[in-house]
Structures are given as structure tokens and as C-alpha cells.
Scaffold this motif. Structure first.
Motif, mmCIF file in Angstrom:
data_model
loop_
_atom_site.group_PDB
_atom_site.id
_atom_site.type_symbol
_atom_site.label_atom_id
_atom_site.label_comp_id
_atom_site.label_asym_id
_atom_site.label_seq_id
_atom_site.Cartn_x
_atom_site.Cartn_y
_atom_site.Cartn_z
ATOM 1 N N ASP A 246 0.848 -1.187 0.000
ATOM 2 C CA ASP A 246 0.000 0.000 0.000
ATOM 3 C C ASP A 246 0.882 1.233 0.000
ATOM 4 N N PRO A 247 0.801 2.095 -0.998
ATOM 5 C CA PRO A 247 1.668 3.275 -1.036
ATOM 6 C C PRO A 247 1.501 4.198 0.162
ATOM 7 N N GLU A 248 0.324 4.186 0.773
ATOM 8 C CA GLU A 248 0.105 5.087 1.898
ATOM 9 C C GLU A 248 0.853 4.650 3.153
ATOM 10 N N GLU A 249 1.254 3.359 3.239
ATOM 11 C CA GLU A 249 1.938 2.860 4.412
ATOM 12 C C GLU A 249 3.445 2.994 4.322
ATOM 13 N N GLU A 250 3.977 3.481 3.206
ATOM 14 C CA GLU A 250 5.418 3.626 3.072
ATOM 15 C C GLU A 250 5.912 4.764 3.961
ATOM 16 N N LEU A 258 15.869 6.150 2.512
ATOM 17 C CA LEU A 258 16.767 4.997 2.678
ATOM 18 C C LEU A 258 16.170 3.744 2.040
ATOM 19 N N LYS A 259 14.879 3.562 2.247
ATOM 20 C CA LYS A 259 14.220 2.394 1.657
ATOM 21 C C LYS A 259 14.208 2.483 0.137
ATOM 22 N N ALA A 260 13.923 3.684 -0.394
ATOM 23 C CA ALA A 260 13.912 3.845 -1.842
ATOM 24 C C ALA A 260 15.302 3.634 -2.434
ATOM 25 N N GLY A 261 16.353 4.146 -1.742
ATOM 26 C CA GLY A 261 17.720 3.933 -2.229
ATOM 27 C C GLY A 261 18.125 2.472 -2.202
ATOM 28 N N TRP A 262 17.782 1.783 -1.125
ATOM 29 C CA TRP A 262 18.100 0.361 -1.043
ATOM 30 C C TRP A 262 17.378 -0.433 -2.129
ATOM 31 N N THR A 263 16.111 -0.091 -2.351
ATOM 32 C CA THR A 263 15.358 -0.778 -3.408
ATOM 33 C C THR A 263 15.996 -0.535 -4.771
ATOM 34 N N ALA A 264 16.448 0.701 -5.017
ATOM 35 C CA ALA A 264 17.093 1.005 -6.297
ATOM 36 C C ALA A 264 18.414 0.258 -6.443
ATOM 37 N N LEU A 265 19.188 0.160 -5.339
ATOM 38 C CA LEU A 265 20.456 -0.565 -5.385
ATOM 39 C C LEU A 265 20.238 -2.050 -5.667
#
Length: 323
Positions: A246-250, A258-265
Motif C-alpha cells: 500500500d503506497p500510503e503505508e510507506e 533509505l528504503k527507496a535507495g536500497w530498493t534502487a540498489l
């Protein structure tokens, strides 16, 4: 004495008669004056009579009732205008078998008079299948279809609904369309009366512009009518073990970055490893050819004869200046 008394009484009676005659003449003159002016005052009297008659007629009509707040309530009944509303909704359902749920959803919508407009499916495994279905449903069956899809297909995870009132927009488009059609008819009539080539060309250019505007308005009218006639329902079906985010729970802020960077890595690493895995077979297959090329290059370098250096010659002789 008696004669004197009679004389006084007679004089008094004559005075009274004279006064009565003067008063009667004055009243008569007043009556004559009023009669003479009645002809000039007749229109005013008639208008006053007509105004009074109108007031009486108005008094006979039902008067508006008063509200408690002091305002007036009109007895005129206004015709309620039909509202033009666009219904949209989206739903996520977790099903045991996505393929079977897709077919069941199609049957539910078809039985309600709707149809499938778009379908996207992803088959990873029986437990991780996903499907995205977009349905067009009649507005009067919209609530019923939503309830059946959320109940019969599996476990409902989320649902979003929205409405958009486009009554004024449709009225504006219809009005502009009518005006454009009338203007186009007038230009076509004017084209028949054109005398010179310049007038004809100018009117034809204007007709072409108005026809383009008319077609655009007709397209807008058709699109709005289609959206109002059928509600749009987007159904997402997921398997038993498919993760639904759910995008609202991010999280937001530093943790979100940090989560977005880790996901991209992680995504970049996966892509790099995928490319490397695709290149390894080609590298292995090309190793013998590369080794052969290197061997031949070294062999040619060993066999190449060395060119002897020229022997040193005698130095330059003494010039005439030295002598």
C-alpha cells in the motif's frame, strides 16, 4: 309694540332666507365645478379603478407562505434536472486461484449488463498470479457488482470509490455544440450568396475552422456520454502469497529515502547480474578464438626478422676552412 315684534321677526326670516340662498348657490357652484372637471379627471379615475381591480385580483390569488426565518417560499415547483455523474472505483481481492477468479468476475459483470474493457495478467506460479481487469458497468448495477466481487471472489483487501458530477460540463458542451452548428449553417447560407472568389475562399476557410471546432465538441460530448452511461471499475486479483504494498503505508522522510535507495540498489544489482549472466556464455564460447588470435600475434612477432643497423661511416672530411 306688536308691529315692531312682527317686523323684527320678518327681518330675521328674510335674513335666514338670504343666507340659505347664498349657501345653496355656493354648493350649486361647487357641484357645477366638480361636474365640469369630471371629464378631465375621468382617465385618472379609470386608471385608479383598474389599479384597484388588479389589486383585488392579486388579493384573490394565494399568497406565498412565510418561513420561520422570515423568508418567502415560492409556490412554483421547479423541475429537478437529471444529474450527470461519472462513477469510478478500484478494488483489490486476494483469491485462491486467480485464473478461476478472473472468469468468475467476467461472468458477474456480464450478467449485470457490463463488459470487459481491459485485461492484464501475470502468471508466475499458481500462488503468485496477478490480474488487472477493467470493467464497464451500468450505474444502476454498480453497487451490486461491487458487493458481489468483494464477497464471491475471495478476501477483499482494499476498495476506493469516486464520483464526478459533469452536469454543468455536459450542458456547456451541448450549448456550444448547438451554437457551432447554427453558426456553420449560417456560413453555408452565406457561401451561396458570395459573389467574388475572394469572398468564397474566405467563407470556406471559416467553414473549415468551424467544422473542426464542431467535430471536437462532438467528440467531447460522446466521451462524456460514454463515461456517464457506464461506470468504470478496476479489479486487481492477487494470489494467496502475493505481497500487496500500500503506497500510503510507506515511511516518509529519511527512512523513506533509505528504503527507496536500497530498493534502487537491489534493482540495479539484479539488472547487472542479469546482464553478466547473459554475457558469460558468449565469453566462454569466444575464449578459444581469442586465445588463437593472441597466439598468432605472438608467433608473427617472433618470426619477424631483425633489420641490421647500418655500419658507422667515415666522419666528414676537413673543409677548406679547416685547411
Amino acid at each position: 309694540m306688536r308691529r315692531i315684534r312682527y317686523g323684527i321677526a320678518l327681518a330675521t326670516a328674510c335674513s335666514a332666507l338670504l343666507l340659505a340662498g347664498c349657501g345653496g348657490g355656493g354648493s350649486r357652484s361647487d357641484v357645477l365645478t366638480s361636474d365640469a372637471g369630471s371629464g378631465a379627471a375621468a382617465p385618472a379615475v379609470a386608471s385608479a379603478a383598474s389599479a384597484e381591480a388588479q389589486e383585488q385580483d392579486a388579493s384573490k390569488q394565494p399568497r406565498p407562505e412565510r418561513q420561520d426565518s422570515g423568508g418567502l417560499v415560492s409556490n412554483v415547483k421547479l423541475a429537478q434536472q437529471d444529474r450527470q455523474v461519472i462513477y469510478t472505483g478500484s478494488m483489490t481481492v486476494r483469491a485462491k486461484q486467480v485464473t478461476a477468479a478472473v472468469q468468475q468476475a467476467k461472468q458477474i459483470v456480464t450478467s449485470a449488463g457490463g463488459y470487459l474493457s481491459k485485461e492484464e495478467t501475470s502468471s508466475a506460479s499458481d500462488t503468485e498470479d496477478t490480474a488487472m481487469l477493467e470493467f464497464k458497468v451500468p450505474p444502476d448495477k454498480y453497487a451490486e457488482v461491487l458487493a458481489r466481487l468483494g464477497k464471491d471472489l475471495g478476501k477483499q483487501l482494499s476498495m476506493n470509490q469516486g464520483t464526478q458530477d459533469v452536469t454543468m460540463r455536459m450542458a456547456d458542451v451541448n450549448s456550444r455544440l448547438k451554437s457551432a452548428q447554427q453558426s456553420l449553417d449560417s456560413l453555408r447560407t452565406l457561401l451561396k450568396k458570395a459573389d467574388t472568389i475572394g469572398q468564397v475562399l474566405q467563407v470556406e476557410r471559416e467553414i473549415s475552422t468551424r467544422e473542426a471546432d464542431l467535430e471536437s465538441l462532438q467528440a467531447q460530448q460522446k466521451e462524456l456520454a460514454t463515461q456517464v452511461a457506464m461506470a468504470t471499475l478496476t479489479l486487481r486479483l492477487v494470489g494467496p502469497v502475493t505481497e500487496v504494498q500500500d503506497p500510503e503505508e510507506e515511511p516518509a522522510g529519511f527512512l523513506g529515502g533509505l528504503k527507496a535507495g536500497w530498493t534502487a540498489l537491489v534493482s540495479f544489482t539484479k539488472v547487472a547480474l542479469t546482464v553478466l549472466g547473459a554475457l558469460v556464455p558468449w565469453l566462454v564460447a569466444s575464449l578459444p578464438l581469442i586465445a588463437l588470435i593472441i597466439y598468432l600475434a605472438r608467433r608473427n612477432r617472433v618470426r619477424r626478422p631483425r633489420v641490421p643497423a647500418p655500419p658507422p661511416g667515415p666522419g666528414p672530411g676537413p673543409g677548406p676552412e679547416a685547411a
